[in-house]
Design an enzyme around this catalytic site. Structure first.
Site, mmCIF file in Angstrom:
data_model
loop_
_atom_site.group_PDB
_atom_site.id
_atom_site.type_symbol
_atom_site.label_atom_id
_atom_site.label_comp_id
_atom_site.label_asym_id
_atom_site.label_seq_id
_atom_site.Cartn_x
_atom_site.Cartn_y
_atom_site.Cartn_z
ATOM 1 C CD GLU A 449 -0.774 3.803 0.040
ATOM 2 O OE1 GLU A 449 0.154 2.967 0.067
ATOM 3 O OE2 GLU A 449 -0.596 5.033 -0.036
ATOM 4 C CG ASP A 527 1.472 3.709 -3.343
ATOM 5 O OD1 ASP A 527 1.101 2.752 -4.039
ATOM 6 O OD2 ASP A 527 0.910 4.818 -3.314
ATOM 7 C CG ASP A 529 4.921 6.503 -1.315
ATOM 8 O OD1 ASP A 529 4.408 5.795 -0.417
ATOM 9 O OD2 ASP A 529 4.252 7.235 -2.064
ATOM 10 C CG ASP A 531 2.205 9.504 2.281
ATOM 11 O OD1 ASP A 531 2.648 9.879 3.388
ATOM 12 O OD2 ASP A 531 1.686 10.271 1.446
#
Ligand code: 0RA
Length: 665
Positions: A449, A527, A529, A531
């Site tokens: 990402e 990541d 998180d 997103d």
């Protein structure tokens, strides 16, 4: 959720292999004389597929299948499954109870024979459709052989009988322990953890199977209770499944999150040449084909003759109706078989007394005589439906025409991408940092990402065998896009060209040239998180819809970067969970925690190349999760829900499953 990821450390992959013949003293000669259950313990994978998570769960399916057989024979209405706190399992049914009388030849109780002799179960009830190969149907004696302890309790003829076993060997003769006016069978078993590499049952996996069984066997109630966990009210987690409408309700459930094109499923139930056939089908506004087929309640992932019969009848009947109606007059090109199945969700279930299972995973029905039976049933009943429902028929034919047009657009777009690749010589994407190794078996590709984390990964990797492809932001949601659109998307084009895999040949728009795959491990690295999870899901959706074989063949993995760095002076520990973090604080703080620093990693970008290598990329120390598809039907439903338009079911799902994910909202 049934798109499963299993935790594994690469270095542990080779653990718990069964001892080689030399080591354990059984040579090839003695194998042939090994009696029954000893052979099962020696080669468990031959009988239940594998000794991992899947095999562990197959034990339960095997026992439940026996109760389902009793239900199919018309004697059992309720089946209950319990997961106990020690991960032992109980399956209860209210059937006739396994016979307990003494068998003359063996001079033993029939119950003992069923429980301890391979394939003995089927001897007693020949008239039901018992599976003679494939994944299940190996008999409850296999489960017994692979359990450190098993207890059977049978209620019949006014009495309660019991017998216990260890590794398949009886601990005592069948005995009567009481009186009862009920009938039924109860099996409680604890899988042998020297055989299985996994010991913890997943509630969701078992639940998905019981739900499926309820739809496949209308009128039977299946209940599951998890004694390891309680809800807010202090009750055990439990679910109960019962279907009155069978497959009709199954397709409605599968398409819950899609827009229906016809109000009710088309439903057929009939018997032809001795084969019971049940089919339900529904058209929706999506672009995906969603066919699920079963033989004797077993999901035939690889299809086979029953699916071939269905396809043949569908194409012939719809084509002939469309031609008669004149709706195809303006078409400039031929309609293809695929076009009749875009936006189609269908479940086909047949019962075959002596099924022949073929294919790589033995989930392809081979019996030729089934083609004609399914073809006749579906052809006749679909034709009647179209004649009687002209409004719905027109909607379906319109959808078919649209699909044909979209297929031509997709083929053109795809060819453009492929030709461009060829023109630029080999055509690897500019953003790809490739590895030097050329043997695909050795090679790994990290899909990372963002350009910045991609840069760190490029520095941190082992360039001999690890390649890195950075992806910018969110890739296209393929669930909502028509196929030709995806070839206009830069990130998706890059993934295709990096992998070397393309879809579509002159003969078959769907074929994948998977033999050209350039990396045998593809690792999604995002990541930790919200997103990042979203991007992981988008990438998985793409693989699921357009390269499912990569998931099925075990090529897709998810990287798990650590969530915490615990540090004191020069000592440091990485932690993936709160428990690990606290343990690390205790360990390096030696209960003076003052100078212990804890860093919560929010993204890959917070790690330098060396840290990323150590925690996430290095095969010796990283934790990868392998992506697999437990139940294709359930996986499809979840993808359509996670990536579709409706927000409410998605929110519900995320709330329910948040405990499984390290999502820092
Ligand atoms: C064969 C004959 C009979 C019952 C069963 C098998 C049976 C097997 C299992 C396995 C799990 N639950 C089961 N319930 C029943 C009964 C024959 C008779 O009573 O006449």
């Amino acid at each position: 959720m049934s798109v499963k990821t299993t935790e594994l450390v690469d270095s542990e992959l080779e653990t718990k292999k069964i001892m080689s013949e030399k080591e354990n003293g059984y040579g090839a000669e003695s194998i042939t004389v090994l009696e029954g259950l000893e052979a099962v313990r020696l080669r468990p994978a031959m009988y239940i597929g594998d000794t991992g998570l899947r095999g562990l769960h197959h034990l339960v399916y095997e026992v439940v299948d026996n109760s389902i057989d009793e239900a199919l024979a018309g004697y059992c209405k309720n089946i209950e499954v319990f997961i106990h706190t020690d991960n032992s399992i109980t399956v209860n049914d209210d059937g006739r109870g396994i016979p307990t009388g003494i068998m003359k030849k063996e001079n033993k109780s029939a119950l003992e024979i069923v429980m301890t002799v391979l394939h003995a179960g089927g001897k007693f009830n020949k008239d039901t459709y018992k599976v003679s190969g494939g994944l299940h149907g190996v008999g409850v004696s296999c489960v017994n052989a692979l359990s450190i302890h098993l207890k059977t309790v049978v209620q019949r003829e006014g009495q309660i009988f019991t017998q216990e076993y260890s590794k398949g060997k009886p601990l005592y003769d069948v005995k009567v322990i009481g009186k009862s006016d009920k009938t039924g069978t109860s099996q409680t078993f604890l899988p042998d953890n020297t055989i299985f590499t996994e010991s913890v049952y997943h509630y969701d996996i078992l639940t998905a199977r019981l739900r499926e069984l309820a739809y496949l066997n209308k009128g039977v109630r299946l209940t599951i209770t998890d004694e390891r966990e309680k809800n807010e009210k202090g009750e055990f987690i439990s679910d109960s499944f019962f279907s009155e409408g069978g497959l009709k309700e199954f397709v409605l459930y599968l398409d819950e999150n899609r827009e229906k094109l016809i109000p009710e499923p088309i439903y057929m139930e009939s018997e032809k040449n001795g084969f019971p056939v049940e089919v339900a089908m529904l058209y929706n506004s999506s672009y995906t084909e969603n066919l699920h087929s079963y033989v004797n309640n077993i999901n035939t992932h690889e299809g086979g003759t029953h699916l071939a019969g269905f396809r043949r009848a569908l194409t012939r009947t719809l084509k002939s109706y469309a031609e008669k109606s004149g709706m195809l007059a303006k078409m400039k090109f031929e309609i293809d078989g695929d076009d009749f199945r875009e936006g189609l969700t269908a479940v086909i279930s047949v019962k075959v007394a002596e099924p022949q299972f073929e294919g790589q995973t033995k989930t392809k029905l081979g019996n030729k005589e089934v083609i004609g039976a399914v073809d006749t049933v579906v052809g006749e009943m679909l034709n009647n439906f179209l004649e009687e429902h002209p409004k719905e028929a027109k909607v379906i034919v319109d959808k078919v025409i649209l699909a044909a047009q979209a297929r031509h657009a997709a083929r053109k777009a795809r060819e453009l991408v492929q030709r461009k690749g060829a023109l630029t010589g080999g055509g690897l994407p500019g953003k790809l940092a490739d590895c030097s190794e050329k043997d695909p078996f050795q090679c790994e590709l990290f899909l990372v990402e963002g350009d910045s984390a991609g840069g760190t990964a490029k520095q941190g990797r082992n360039r001999n065998f690890q390649a890195v492809l950075p992806l910018r932001g969110k890739i296209l949601n393929v669930e909502k896009a028509m196929e030709y659109k995806i070839y206009e998307n830069e990130e998706i084009k890059n993934i295709y060209t990096a992998l070397g895999v393309f879809k579509g040949t002159a003969e078959d728009d769907r074929a994948l040239n998977i033999e050209k795959l350039r990396y045998h491990k593809i690792v999604i690295m995002c990541d930790a998180d919200v997103d990042g999870s979203h991007i992981t899901t988008l990438i998985l959706t793409f693989f699921f819809r357009y390269m499912k074989e990569l998931i099925e063949n075990g090529h897709i993995y998810i990287a798990t970067p650590p969530l915490y760095l615990v540090k004191k002076g020069k000592e440091q520990r990485y932690a993936w969970t709160e428990e690990e973090r606290d343990a690390a604080i205790a360990e390096i703080g030696k209960n003076g925690k003052d100078n212990v620093g804890v860093q919560r990693y929010k993204g890959l970008g917070e790690m330098n190349a060396e840290q990323l290598w150590e925690t996430t990329i290095n095969p010796e120390s990283r934790k990868l999760r392998k992506v697999s598809i437990e139940s294709a039907a359930e996986a499809d439903r979840i993808f359509s829900m996670l990536m579709g338009d409706d927000v409410a079911p998605r929110r519900d799902f995320i709330e329910k499953n948040a405990r499984y994910a390290n999502i820092d909202a």
